[in-house]
Scaffold this motif. Structure first.
Motif, PDB file in Angstrom:
ATOM      1  N   VAL A  37      21.319  34.425  91.622  1.00  0.00           N
ATOM      2  CA  VAL A  37      22.394  33.098  91.988  1.00  0.00           C
ATOM      3  C   VAL A  37      21.935  31.593  92.008  1.00  0.00           C
ATOM      4  CG1 VAL A  37      22.556  31.667  94.044  1.00  0.00           C
ATOM      5  CG2 VAL A  37      22.983  34.084  94.378  1.00  0.00           C
ATOM      6  N   LYS A  38      20.151  31.960  92.307  1.00  0.00           N
ATOM      7  CA  LYS A  38      18.781  30.828  91.335  1.00  0.00           C
ATOM      8  C   LYS A  38      18.891  30.704  89.516  1.00  0.00           C
ATOM      9  CE  LYS A  38      15.563  31.012  94.737  1.00  0.00           C
ATOM     10  NZ  LYS A  38      14.214  31.212  94.708  1.00  0.00           N
ATOM     11  N   THR A  39      19.632  31.852  88.631  1.00  0.00           N
ATOM     12  CA  THR A  39      19.525  31.649  87.730  1.00  0.00           C
ATOM     13  C   THR A  39      21.011  31.045  87.484  1.00  0.00           C
ATOM     14  OG1 THR A  39      17.790  33.187  86.767  1.00  0.00           O
ATOM     15  CG2 THR A  39      20.038  32.783  85.386  1.00  0.00           C
ATOM     16  N   ALA A  40      21.726  31.699  87.568  1.00  0.00           N
ATOM     17  CA  ALA A  40      23.204  30.729  87.730  1.00  0.00           C
ATOM     18  C   ALA A  40      23.143  29.840  88.607  1.00  0.00           C
ATOM     19  CB  ALA A  40      23.962  31.988  88.437  1.00  0.00           C
ATOM     20  N   VAL A  41      22.885  29.192  89.041  1.00  0.00           N
ATOM     21  CA  VAL A  41      23.944  27.716  89.771  1.00  0.00           C
ATOM     22  C   VAL A  41      22.535  26.898  88.710  1.00  0.00           C
ATOM     23  CG1 VAL A  41      22.716  26.728  91.183  1.00  0.00           C
ATOM     24  CG2 VAL A  41      24.060  28.451  91.874  1.00  0.00           C
ATOM     25  N   LEU A  42      20.792  26.741  89.071  1.00  0.00           N
ATOM     26  CA  LEU A  42      19.874  25.845  87.495  1.00  0.00           C
ATOM     27  C   LEU A  42      20.150  25.700  86.584  1.00  0.00           C
ATOM     28  CD1 LEU A  42      17.154  26.652  90.387  1.00  0.00           C
ATOM     29  CD2 LEU A  42      18.519  24.955  90.780  1.00  0.00           C
ATOM     30  N   MET A  48      23.211  25.550  85.063  1.00  0.00           N
ATOM     31  CA  MET A  48      23.883  24.580  85.093  1.00  0.00           C
ATOM     32  C   MET A  48      23.442  23.250  84.809  1.00  0.00           C
ATOM     33  SD  MET A  48      26.559  26.033  88.183  1.00  0.00           S
ATOM     34  CE  MET A  48      27.519  27.780  87.896  1.00  0.00           C
ATOM     35  N   PRO A  49      24.318  22.493  83.323  1.00  0.00           N
ATOM     36  CA  PRO A  49      23.850  21.632  82.886  1.00  0.00           C
ATOM     37  C   PRO A  49      23.933  20.000  83.718  1.00  0.00           C
ATOM     38  CG  PRO A  49      24.695  22.039  80.845  1.00  0.00           C
ATOM     39  CD  PRO A  49      24.861  23.420  82.577  1.00  0.00           C
TER      40      PRO A  49
END
Length: 142
Positions: A13-18, A20-21
């Motif tokens: 989740v952290k990688t997927a969200v953070l 994002m441009p």
């Protein structure tokens, strides 16, 4: 009690969200993350405000969308992703302070659709509430 289907849900989740441009532009970070719930912290920046210094309503909406989606994302199985289907934000009070805190929590998990609620706080004042609906889909790899 909600149970994560992905043992690596926190990093996923952290990688997927953070990455994002839009998230990088806003500059928020995770405060708390657990199965079915997250906390995002948006530091005050002048460019995110209205003329009077309050966080602009669109920033609250964006943060609510990210928090609801992230909370829902903690429950996805490996190989699945989610995307926003709908969200509604109710502004309750001016959002003024050093940080804007968004606390997202899954209300109803599902295979295809997950619904989350998000409460936003500025200087401990409850300034907005949102209902976020996420569409869950298997990640297509070629």
């Amino acid at each position: 009690m909600l149970i994560a289907k992905n043992p690596e849900f926190e990093q996923f989740v952290k990688t997927a969200v953070l990455t994002m441009p839009a998230a990088m532009h806003l500059g928020f970070h995770f405060g708390h993350i657990a199965a079915g719930e997250v906390e995002l912290v948006q530091p005050y920046r002048k460019e995110l405000t209205e003329h009077n210094g309050y966080f602009q309503g669109g920033v609250l909406g964006s943060l609510a969308d990210f928090a609801g989606g992230a909370a829902a994302g903690t429950l996805l199985p490996v190989g699945w992703v989610n995307m926003t289907a709908d969200y509604t934000v109710k502004l309750l009070a001016p959002a003024e302070g050093d940080n804007l805190i968004a606390r997202g929590r899954v209300l109803k998990p599902g295979r295809a659709i997950t619904v989350a609620t998000v409460n936003l706080y500025a200087s401990e004042t409850h300034c907005a509430t949102a209902l976020v609906t996420m569409r869950n889909i298997p990640l297509v790899t070629e």
